[in-house]
Design a protein around this motif. Structure first.
Motif, PDB file in Angstrom:
ATOM      1  N   GLN A 117       0.806  -1.041  -0.008  1.00 35.50           N
ATOM      2  CA  GLN A 117      -0.105  -0.137  -0.089  1.00 35.50           C
ATOM      3  C   GLN A 117       0.818   1.137  -0.006  1.00 35.50           C
ATOM      4  N   LYS A 118       2.265   1.151   0.191  1.00 33.19           N
ATOM      5  CA  LYS A 118       3.038   2.174   0.028  1.00 33.19           C
ATOM      6  C   LYS A 118       3.590   2.597  -1.556  1.00 33.19           C
ATOM      7  N   GLU A 119       4.531   3.333  -1.368  1.00 31.18           N
ATOM      8  CA  GLU A 119       5.115   3.763  -2.915  1.00 31.18           C
ATOM      9  C   GLU A 119       5.727   2.245  -3.340  1.00 31.18           C
ATOM     10  N   PRO A 120       5.992   2.157  -4.485  1.00 29.69           N
ATOM     11  CA  PRO A 120       6.468   1.091  -5.194  1.00 29.69           C
ATOM     12  C   PRO A 120       7.849   0.773  -4.861  1.00 29.69           C
ATOM     13  N   THR A 121       8.677   1.996  -4.704  1.00 31.20           N
ATOM     14  CA  THR A 121      10.009   1.873  -4.293  1.00 31.20           C
ATOM     15  C   THR A 121      10.207   2.227  -2.734  1.00 31.20           C
ATOM     16  N   GLN A 122      10.860   1.386  -2.084  1.00 28.56           N
ATOM     17  CA  GLN A 122      10.517   1.686  -0.653  1.00 28.56           C
ATOM     18  C   GLN A 122      11.945   1.193  -0.118  1.00 28.56           C
ATOM     19  N   THR A 123      12.823   2.086   0.741  1.00 26.21           N
ATOM     20  CA  THR A 123      14.326   2.020   1.348  1.00 26.21           C
ATOM     21  C   THR A 123      14.177   1.477   2.809  1.00 26.21           C
ATOM     22  N   PHE A 124      14.797   0.646   3.130  1.00 25.30           N
ATOM     23  CA  PHE A 124      14.901   0.153   4.472  1.00 25.30           C
ATOM     24  C   PHE A 124      16.355   0.368   4.866  1.00 25.30           C
ATOM     25  N   LEU A 125      16.531   1.212   6.260  1.00 24.78           N
ATOM     26  CA  LEU A 125      17.577   1.403   6.790  1.00 24.78           C
ATOM     27  C   LEU A 125      18.206   0.051   7.489  1.00 24.78           C
ATOM     28  N   LEU A 126      19.407  -0.376   7.087  1.00 24.91           N
ATOM     29  CA  LEU A 126      19.873  -1.469   7.958  1.00 24.91           C
ATOM     30  C   LEU A 126      20.448  -1.081   9.155  1.00 24.91           C
ATOM     31  N   GLU A 127      20.546  -2.235   9.935  1.00 23.50           N
ATOM     32  CA  GLU A 127      21.007  -2.018  11.336  1.00 23.50           C
ATOM     33  C   GLU A 127      22.224  -1.374  11.331  1.00 23.50           C
ATOM     34  N   ASN A 128      22.729  -0.624  12.340  1.00 24.07           N
ATOM     35  CA  ASN A 128      24.203   0.134  12.305  1.00 24.07           C
ATOM     36  C   ASN A 128      24.814  -0.811  13.446  1.00 24.07           C
ATOM     37  N   GLY A 129      25.927  -0.288  13.748  1.00 19.97           N
ATOM     38  CA  GLY A 129      26.941  -0.996  14.758  1.00 19.97           C
ATOM     39  C   GLY A 129      27.710  -2.177  14.036  1.00 19.97           C
ATOM     40  N   ILE A 130      27.696  -1.930  12.821  1.00 21.89           N
ATOM     41  CA  ILE A 130      28.714  -2.976  11.969  1.00 21.89           C
ATOM     42  C   ILE A 130      29.546  -2.372  11.087  1.00 21.89           C
ATOM     43  N   PRO A 131      30.555  -1.842  11.705  1.00 18.47           N
ATOM     44  CA  PRO A 131      31.508  -0.972  11.069  1.00 18.47           C
ATOM     45  C   PRO A 131      32.431  -1.541  10.191  1.00 18.47           C
ATOM     46  N   ARG A 132      32.090  -2.717   9.370  1.00 13.83           N
ATOM     47  CA  ARG A 132      32.894  -3.292   8.522  1.00 13.83           C
ATOM     48  C   ARG A 132      32.473  -3.331   7.191  1.00 13.83           C
ATOM     49  N   ALA A 133      33.340  -3.615   6.211  1.00  9.55           N
ATOM     50  CA  ALA A 133      32.709  -3.555   4.774  1.00  9.55           C
ATOM     51  C   ALA A 133      32.594  -5.180   4.418  1.00  9.55           C
ATOM     52  N   PHE A 134      31.664  -5.300   3.387  1.00  9.91           N
ATOM     53  CA  PHE A 134      31.394  -6.708   3.061  1.00  9.91           C
ATOM     54  C   PHE A 134      31.219  -6.800   1.518  1.00  9.91           C
ATOM     55  N   ARG A 135      31.464  -7.762   0.851  1.00  6.23           N
ATOM     56  CA  ARG A 135      31.490  -7.984  -0.402  1.00  6.23           C
ATOM     57  C   ARG A 135      30.419  -8.756  -0.802  1.00  6.23           C
ATOM     58  N   PHE A 136      29.750  -9.592  -0.137  1.00 10.74           N
ATOM     59  CA  PHE A 136      28.314 -10.338  -0.365  1.00 10.74           C
ATOM     60  C   PHE A 136      27.327  -9.948   0.694  1.00 10.74           C
ATOM     61  N   LEU A 137      26.059  -9.594  -0.108  1.00  9.21           N
ATOM     62  CA  LEU A 137      24.714  -9.435   0.822  1.00  9.21           C
ATOM     63  C   LEU A 137      23.884 -10.389   0.534  1.00  9.21           C
ATOM     64  N   LYS A 138      23.269 -11.197   1.481  1.00  8.16           N
ATOM     65  CA  LYS A 138      22.280 -12.156   1.068  1.00  8.16           C
ATOM     66  C   LYS A 138      20.841 -11.522   1.366  1.00  8.16           C
ATOM     67  N   LEU A 139      19.861 -11.731   0.675  1.00  7.66           N
ATOM     68  CA  LEU A 139      18.525 -11.194   0.607  1.00  7.66           C
ATOM     69  C   LEU A 139      17.580 -12.447   0.617  1.00  7.66           C
ATOM     70  N   VAL A 140      16.814 -12.692   1.776  1.00  6.18           N
ATOM     71  CA  VAL A 140      16.063 -13.965   1.981  1.00  6.18           C
ATOM     72  C   VAL A 140      14.724 -13.444   1.849  1.00  6.18           C
ATOM     73  N   ILE A 141      13.788 -13.640   0.809  1.00  3.08           N
ATOM     74  CA  ILE A 141      12.384 -13.526   0.982  1.00  3.08           C
ATOM     75  C   ILE A 141      11.671 -14.592   1.595  1.00  3.08           C
ATOM     76  N   GLN A 142      10.843 -14.227   2.619  1.00  5.96           N
ATOM     77  CA  GLN A 142      10.210 -15.233   3.441  1.00  5.96           C
ATOM     78  C   GLN A 142       9.041 -15.646   2.837  1.00  5.96           C
ATOM     79  N   SER A 143       8.380 -14.368   2.401  1.00  4.50           N
ATOM     80  CA  SER A 143       6.840 -14.652   1.819  1.00  4.50           C
ATOM     81  C   SER A 143       6.594 -13.528   0.816  1.00  4.50           C
ATOM     82  N   ASN A 144       5.370 -13.735   0.159  1.00  2.53           N
ATOM     83  CA  ASN A 144       4.940 -12.545  -0.754  1.00  2.53           C
ATOM     84  C   ASN A 144       3.547 -12.164  -0.353  1.00  2.53           C
ATOM     85  N   TRP A 145       2.979 -11.323  -1.074  1.00  7.83           N
ATOM     86  CA  TRP A 145       1.693 -10.756  -0.954  1.00  7.83           C
ATOM     87  C   TRP A 145       0.421 -11.775  -1.324  1.00  7.83           C
ATOM     88  N   GLY A 146       0.641 -12.823  -1.596  1.00  8.84           N
ATOM     89  CA  GLY A 146      -0.516 -13.926  -1.829  1.00  8.84           C
ATOM     90  C   GLY A 146      -0.363 -14.578  -3.093  1.00  8.84           C
TER      91      GLY A 146
END
Length: 140
Positions: free
Chosen positions: A85-114
């Motif tokens: 119900q919100k805008e098609p483009t949504q930005t999510f702030l990641l949890e801070n406190g990890i002052p490290r750089a990474f090369r791989f990010l994992k996105l896990v989709i747990q459910s959809n809208w039906g």
């Protein structure tokens, strides 16, 4: 545009994203067209609940079954909900406190809208601070 996406079977899946350089991630953006712009008049294939984590540097091996992550040491950066119900483009702030750089990010989709048969991902953008000798700019 609607219909041109990365579809996967069912409502759950995961993708390992290799970033162009080492990045200290700060946010992730997910895009899915609204139901108004959809040719089917629905956006039920949009991801709903998902997590974002990073994989600590570890040897990676490609096997006949795909990517095998040695060590599998992951750090959860957040659990989120994409709201249709919100805008098609949504930005999510990641949890801070990890002052490290990474090369791989994992996105896990747990459910959809039906949508029972598949889920579609249209665009994923990662924001953060690039670090290392190959970094051309400080932010992406």
């Amino acid at each position: 545009s609607p219909g041109y996406c990365w579809p996967f079977q069912g409502s759950q899946s995961e993708v390992l994203i290799r970033l162009p350089t080492q990045i200290e991630p700060t946010a992730i953006t997910i895009l899915h067209p609204s139901k108004i712009s959809s040719q089917l008049g629905t956006a039920s294939s949009a991801p709903r609940d998902f997590t974002v984590s990073v994989t600590l540097p570890a040897p990676l091996c490609f096997t006949s079954k795909g990517l095998d992550e040695k060590g599998k040491d992951r750090t959860l950066l957040g659990t989120f909900t994409y709201v249709m119900q919100k805008e098609p483009t949504q930005t999510f702030l990641l949890e801070n406190g990890i002052p490290r750089a990474f090369r791989f990010l994992k996105l896990v989709i747990q459910s959809n809208w039906g949508k029972p048969g598949y889920t579609c991902i249209y665009r994923v953008q990662v924001y953060g601070k690039a670090v290392g000798t190959n970094a051309l700019t400080k932010t992406h």
